[in-house]
Design an enzyme around this catalytic site. Structure first.
Site, PDB file in Angstrom:
ATOM      1  N   SER A   1       0.857  18.085  26.678  1.00  0.00           N
ATOM      2  CA  SER A   1       1.006  19.251  27.605  1.00  0.00           C
ATOM      3  C   SER A   1       1.051  20.647  26.875  1.00  0.00           C
ATOM      4  O   SER A   1       0.755  20.491  25.467  1.00  0.00           O
ATOM      5  CB  SER A   1       2.552  18.986  28.464  1.00  0.00           C
ATOM      6  OG  SER A   1       3.308  19.186  27.301  1.00  0.00           O
ATOM      7  N   LYS A   2       1.228  21.653  27.432  1.00  0.00           N
ATOM      8  CA  LYS A   2       1.643  22.764  26.713  1.00  0.00           C
ATOM      9  C   LYS A   2       2.364  22.882  25.615  1.00  0.00           C
ATOM     10  O   LYS A   2       2.371  23.587  24.836  1.00  0.00           O
ATOM     11  CB  LYS A   2       1.902  24.061  27.796  1.00  0.00           C
ATOM     12  CG  LYS A   2       0.793  24.203  28.921  1.00  0.00           C
ATOM     13  CD  LYS A   2       0.834  25.547  29.401  1.00  0.00           C
ATOM     14  CE  LYS A   2      -0.274  25.604  30.607  1.00  0.00           C
ATOM     15  NZ  LYS A   2       0.392  25.841  31.805  1.00  0.00           N
ATOM     16  N   ARG A   3       3.318  21.920  25.637  1.00  0.00           N
ATOM     17  CA  ARG A   3       4.351  21.855  24.477  1.00  0.00           C
ATOM     18  C   ARG A   3       3.638  21.679  23.116  1.00  0.00           C
ATOM     19  O   ARG A   3       4.280  21.922  22.131  1.00  0.00           O
ATOM     20  CB  ARG A   3       5.499  20.734  24.865  1.00  0.00           C
ATOM     21  CG  ARG A   3       6.657  21.267  25.712  1.00  0.00           C
ATOM     22  CD  ARG A   3       7.529  19.996  25.776  1.00  0.00           C
ATOM     23  NE  ARG A   3       6.840  18.913  26.450  1.00  0.00           N
ATOM     24  CZ  ARG A   3       6.472  17.814  25.710  1.00  0.00           C
ATOM     25  NH1 ARG A   3       7.146  17.640  24.403  1.00  0.00           N
ATOM     26  NH2 ARG A   3       5.965  16.708  26.279  1.00  0.00           N
TER      27      ARG A   3
END
Ligand code: GLU
Length: 482
Positions: free
Chosen positions: A256-258
């Site tokens: 994910s964007k993390r």
């Protein structure tokens, strides 16, 4: 011998966001499969979530696919014989077929409201039961049903899941998988707003579009038994299924964007090459060794075999991607590299200031040290921005040494006609001898005087591009400032 059916695969993104690299990998596997089998690759937009679907995402998804080199034979933009290719244009079909199932007593209208369902779900949870529809409206009498309909109550259409059926399929990647239909509760085909549910739309579309192989992420494995039951209810043979593992971050969580960039468009903006993403995404599936020889789409197609895609999770490593990008930057033909650099060259206003031959020379000069395309910016700056000569680039304590080296180097330049690589080497040798400086002190001084900074491509590459006149002009300006 029976004629084999032409392979037809599809990529079916929901245009509710940018193209995530996980989905790009799904698209890629489908495309490669179709290419290898000489079949057709279909693009279908699953835009039934009207609140979240957006036109700009559709455009971005298609642009990202094209950028990766993935082309579709049929789709919303190019048309085809099995369209329409967007689900919002197929609503009638979903309703018609759902009505057919209702008339065959394989589906029924359900009048339970959201609130009622929520209360019952809570009860189920309290009792430790798996959540799922309890089948209440399945047992309505014909009279009750007609009355509710006449009252104009909103309703969904639910599929009557047959009890005690074994649903087994042989997944191309995972092998045999089986479920019992008893674990599945009656699920929705048509929502109360008239839209089809995901499972229903997919089955109607895949069957009507002649899809022979469904290749998708393994987050969809739990949908597959529902879809197979729907095929059976329609009296159709389901396609073959291949569920590939999802991409995880280094911490084992779903990417994910993390974890950094996840959208294909973002990788593009950060200066990654489409060749890199394709090679890496396929490598994650075990089809090509990511530290082996680099391969382009054509060679990857030749090597492609869906059954060799690894069953294990694909762990995405940004560092490895960066390393592969550097390898492609060094190995791709210069014209291709320049082609990929175009948007950046526009943005940096390079294209309008330099002619193509010069651009190619500079790209060749910078490629050994670049890992992403944005690394070319400081290289172009060397040639386009000589404003640095107006700054104090040498400290007071360096000035004596610097003057000595630069004056002698300028003087020695007169011995050669041009400062091509050979000319430069000759000048440097003679200047080192005459100035008494050599090695790092000599080259660092010259580099900073000619570029304003302490790092960058080899001087043997920079100097021939600057040319004798520009070298002398820059040195003169720096000397004036000392
Ligand atoms: N729209 C679905 C998704 O993006 C497609 C799933 C499928 O391939 O059936 O996950």
């Amino acid at each position: 011998m029976t004629a084999r059916k032409m392979v037809r695969v599809r990529f079916a993104p929901s245009p509710t966001g940018s193209l995530h690299i996980g989905n790009a990998r799904t698209a890629l596997f489908n495309y490669l499969y179709a290419q290898k089998a000489g079949g057709k690759f279909v693009l279908r937009l699953e835009d039934t979530d009207e609140a979240r679907s957006r036109r700009d995402f559709e455009i971005e998804i298609m642009e990202s696919l094209k950028w990766l080199g993935i082309r579709w034979d049929e789709g919303p933009d190019v048309g085809g014989d099995w369209g329409p290719y967007r689900q919002t244009q197929r609503v009638e079909l979903y309703r018609e077929l759902a009505s057919r199932l209702v008339s065959e007593d394989k589906a029924y209208p359900c009048f339970c409201t959201e609130e009622e369902l929520a209360v019952r779900r809570k009860e189920q949870m309290k009792k430790g039961l798996p959540p799922g529809y309890d089948g209440r409206c399945r047992h309505l009498s014909e009279q009750q049903r007609l009355r509710y309909l006449a009252e104009g109550r909103p309703y969904t259409i639910r599929f009557k899941v047959p009890a005690g059926e074994e649903v087994a399929f042989d997944d191309v990647i995972h092998g045999p998988i089986s479920f019992s239909s008893s674990a599945i509760s009656d699920f929705i085909l048509i929502r109360s707003n008239g839209m089809a549910s995901y499972n229903w739309a997919v089955v109607v579309d895949d069957s009507k579009m002649g899809v022979t192989h469904v290749i998708r992420g393994d987050d969809h494995i739990s949908n597959t038994p529902k879809q197979i039951l729907l095929y059976r209810a329609l009296g159709l043979v389901p396609p073959l299924y291949a569920h590939h593992p999802l991409i995880l971050g280094l911490d084992g969580k779903r990417l994910s964007k993390r974890h950094g960039a996840t959208a294909v468009s973002q990788f593009k903006r950060e200066g990654y090459l489409p060749e890199t993403l394709v090679f890496y995404l396929v490598g994650l599936g075990g089809i090509v060794a990511s530290d082996g020889p680099l391969k382009g789409m054509k060679e990857i197609v030749e090597d492609f075999d869906l059954s060799r895609v690894s069953k294990g999770a694909a762990v995405f490593d940004h560092k490895k991607l960066l390393w592969i990008n550097g390898r492609f930057i060094r190995e791709l033909p210069t014209e291709i590299l320049v082609h990929h650099l175009r948007p950046f060259l526009e943005m940096w206003r390079v294209s309008e200031r330099l002619e193509s031959a010069k651009i190619e020379e500079i790209v060749a000069c910078g490629r050994d040290n670049a890992q992403v395309l944005t690394d070319f910016k400081p290289v172009f700056d060397i040639f386009l921005d000589s404003e640095y000569t107006k700054r104090e680039i040498f400290g007071d304590e360096e000035k004596g040494k610097t003057r000595n080296i630069l004056e002698i180097f300028s003087e020695s330049c007169k011995q050669v006609k041009t400062l091509d690589e050979g000319g430069y080497v000759q000048v440097a040798k003679s200047a080192m001898k005459r100035s008494g400086f050599r090695g790092r002190p000599f080259f660092m001084t010259l580099r900073r005087a000619l570029t304003g900074v302490d790092h960058g491509p080899e001087l043997t590459k920079i100097i021939p591009i600057l040319g004798k006149e520009e070298v002398l002009a820059r040195l003169r300006r720096v000397l004036e400032k000392l």
